[in-house]
Design a protein around this motif. Structure first.
Motif, short mmCIF file in Angstrom:
data_model
loop_
_atom_site.label_atom_id
_atom_site.label_comp_id
_atom_site.label_asym_id
_atom_site.label_seq_id
_atom_site.Cartn_x
_atom_site.Cartn_y
_atom_site.Cartn_z
N ARG A 75 0.82 -1.21 0.00
CA ARG A 75 0.00 0.00 0.00
C ARG A 75 0.85 1.26 0.00
N ALA A 76 1.95 1.27 0.74
CA ALA A 76 2.82 2.45 0.71
C ALA A 76 3.35 2.68 -0.70
N GLY A 77 3.65 1.61 -1.41
CA GLY A 77 4.10 1.75 -2.80
C GLY A 77 3.01 2.30 -3.69
N GLU A 78 1.77 1.88 -3.47
CA GLU A 78 0.64 2.43 -4.25
C GLU A 78 0.52 3.92 -4.02
N LEU A 79 0.61 4.33 -2.76
CA LEU A 79 0.51 5.75 -2.43
C LEU A 79 1.67 6.54 -3.03
#
Length: 162
Positions: free
Chosen positions: A148-152
């Motif tokens: 999720r951090a990568g998506e953000l």
């Protein structure tokens, strides 16, 4: 990349990580490591030297991340990662690799994820200065992966590129 640009990137990362620091300290009172990482990065961004103390503070905040993660405190762990990313911004490499985007936008991505994990909407990303955007555009788009951090991170990266 000159020192002024590196300081601008670090200042942006510190500003993005500051809301996460409040979250970290709420979940892990008495643990100064994330705050010390931000203070070291802030000192560099404000004109201080780039010293081993920044790197040491980043590693200490990384250990705080692991301890919070192992304790099941996911929001605190991501908040600590935001501090790690802010301190790491001082070590952005001029080599045009996509992974370097984490040094520029990682603090913002981890801070946003920490807010989500705490049940709050991710704060709108702070607008970087033109100098930070100019540095970002020297690198390929953010890499795939990292949850999720990568998506953000990729979402923010897309917004900042023409």
């Amino acid at each position: 990349m000159d020192l002024d640009e590196l300081r601008a990137v670090t200042a942006y990362a510190v500003t993005c990580a500051e809301p996460a620091l409040i979250r970290f300290e709420r979940h892990r009172p008495g643990d100064p490591r994330a705050r010390l990482a931000l203070e070291a990065a802030r000192e560099f961004a404000g004109g201080g030297p780039r010293t081993k103390a920044i790197r040491d503070a980043a590693w200490a905040a990384q250990r705080a991340y692991g301890e919070a993660r192992d304790a099941g405190q996911r929001a605190a762990s991501e908040a600590a990662r935001s501090a790690v990313a802010a301190a790491s911004a001082a070590y952005l490499h001029p080599i045009a690799k996509a992974t370097q985007v984490w040094h520029i936008l990682g603090a913002a991505a981890h801070a946003a994820y920490a807010a989500e994990l705490d049940g709050e909407p991710a704060p709108p990303p702070l607008a970087p200065s033109p100098a930070v955007v100019a540095v970002l555009r020297r690198y390929p788009p953010a890499p795939a992966g990292r949850g999720r951090a990568g998506e953000l991170l990729r979402e923010l990266d897309r917004r900042l590129r023409p």
